[in-house]
Every structure is written in C-alpha cells, then in structure tokens.
Design a protein around this motif. Structure first.
Motif, PDB file in Angstrom:
ATOM      1  N   GLN A  21      32.384 -45.737  36.803  1.00 40.83           N
ATOM      2  CA  GLN A  21      31.451 -46.276  37.786  1.00 40.83           C
ATOM      3  C   GLN A  21      32.200 -47.276  38.649  1.00 40.83           C
ATOM      4  N   ASP A  28      26.672 -53.987  43.984  1.00 43.06           N
ATOM      5  CA  ASP A  28      25.918 -52.729  43.926  1.00 43.06           C
ATOM      6  C   ASP A  28      26.854 -51.583  43.571  1.00 43.06           C
ATOM      7  N   ARG A  29      26.335 -50.651  42.767  1.00 38.36           N
ATOM      8  CA  ARG A  29      27.130 -49.497  42.345  1.00 38.36           C
ATOM      9  C   ARG A  29      27.164 -48.453  43.465  1.00 38.36           C
ATOM     10  N   LEU A  31      26.915 -44.861  44.808  1.00 35.16           N
ATOM     11  CA  LEU A  31      26.163 -43.713  44.311  1.00 35.16           C
ATOM     12  C   LEU A  31      27.088 -42.517  44.115  1.00 35.16           C
ATOM     13  N   THR A  32      26.725 -41.662  43.156  1.00 33.10           N
ATOM     14  CA  THR A  32      27.477 -40.423  42.948  1.00 33.10           C
ATOM     15  C   THR A  32      27.068 -39.418  44.018  1.00 33.10           C
ATOM     16  N   LEU A  34      25.773 -36.541  43.525  1.00 31.63           N
ATOM     17  CA  LEU A  34      24.456 -36.003  43.175  1.00 31.63           C
ATOM     18  C   LEU A  34      23.350 -36.968  43.569  1.00 31.63           C
ATOM     19  N   GLU A  35      23.565 -38.253  43.337  1.00 34.70           N
ATOM     20  CA  GLU A  35      22.564 -39.254  43.716  1.00 34.70           C
ATOM     21  C   GLU A  35      22.400 -39.320  45.233  1.00 34.70           C
ATOM     22  N   LEU A  36      23.505 -39.239  45.951  1.00 27.80           N
ATOM     23  CA  LEU A  36      23.436 -39.244  47.414  1.00 27.80           C
ATOM     24  C   LEU A  36      22.696 -38.016  47.935  1.00 27.80           C
ATOM     25  N   ASP A  37      22.951 -36.854  47.322  1.00 27.23           N
ATOM     26  CA  ASP A  37      22.269 -35.633  47.744  1.00 27.23           C
ATOM     27  C   ASP A  37      20.778 -35.726  47.456  1.00 27.23           C
ATOM     28  N   GLN A  38      20.415 -36.253  46.298  1.00 24.64           N
ATOM     29  CA  GLN A  38      19.001 -36.412  45.950  1.00 24.64           C
ATOM     30  C   GLN A  38      18.328 -37.377  46.926  1.00 24.64           C
ATOM     31  N   GLN A  39      18.987 -38.461  47.258  1.00 27.18           N
ATOM     32  CA  GLN A  39      18.450 -39.428  48.212  1.00 27.18           C
ATOM     33  C   GLN A  39      18.263 -38.785  49.591  1.00 27.18           C
ATOM     34  N   GLN A  42      15.196 -36.550  49.531  1.00 24.67           N
ATOM     35  CA  GLN A  42      13.968 -37.338  49.558  1.00 24.67           C
ATOM     36  C   GLN A  42      13.690 -37.860  50.965  1.00 24.67           C
TER      37      GLN A  42
END
Length: 71
Positions: A21, A28-29, A31-32, A34-39, A42
């Motif tokens: 990580q 602030d961490r 984002l991966t 996958l997290e960026l794609d999910q965001q 949305q």
C-alpha cells in the motif's frame, strides 16, 4: 521498505500480507486500479441518473407550457 518514506516524493510504503500500500504525503492511501475503476463506474452512474432527472424535469416544464431554454 516497510514504513519507508521517499524523501523526494514524500510517499510512504506499507507492506501488508496481501499487498503493498502506498500513501500520499497527506496520509491518504493511493487507490488501486480496481478501486479507481469502481469509483469511475459509480460516477458514471450518478451522471446518468442526473441527466435522466434533468430530462424528466425539462419534459415536465414543457408539458406545462414552459420553455426550459428560456429560463
């Protein structure tokens, strides 16, 4: 490398059992992917919902004889 902070970038690296990580200088961490794609998905859904609501309001105004372009 665990807990190491880059002197030039100011980012911190933490190694967990699952992954590496990386934290921004403000703590602030990052984002991966996958997290960026999910965001992103949305945000796209929210934008589509907002556009649909706008079109529904425009249609309602037009039904009542109001031209929304002249407001």
């Amino acid at each position: 490398m665990v807990g190491w902070v880059s002197p030039r970038l100011g980012v911190r690296f933490e190694l967990t059992e699952e992954e590496l990580q990386i934290y921004r200088p403000d703590g602030d961490r990052f984002l991966t992917f996958l997290e960026l794609d999910q965001q992103r998905q949305q945000e796209r859904q929210r934008a589509e919902q907002a556009e649909a609501q706008l079109e529904a309001l425009r249609a309602l105004l037009q039904e009542r004889g109001i031209n929304p372009d002249q407001l």
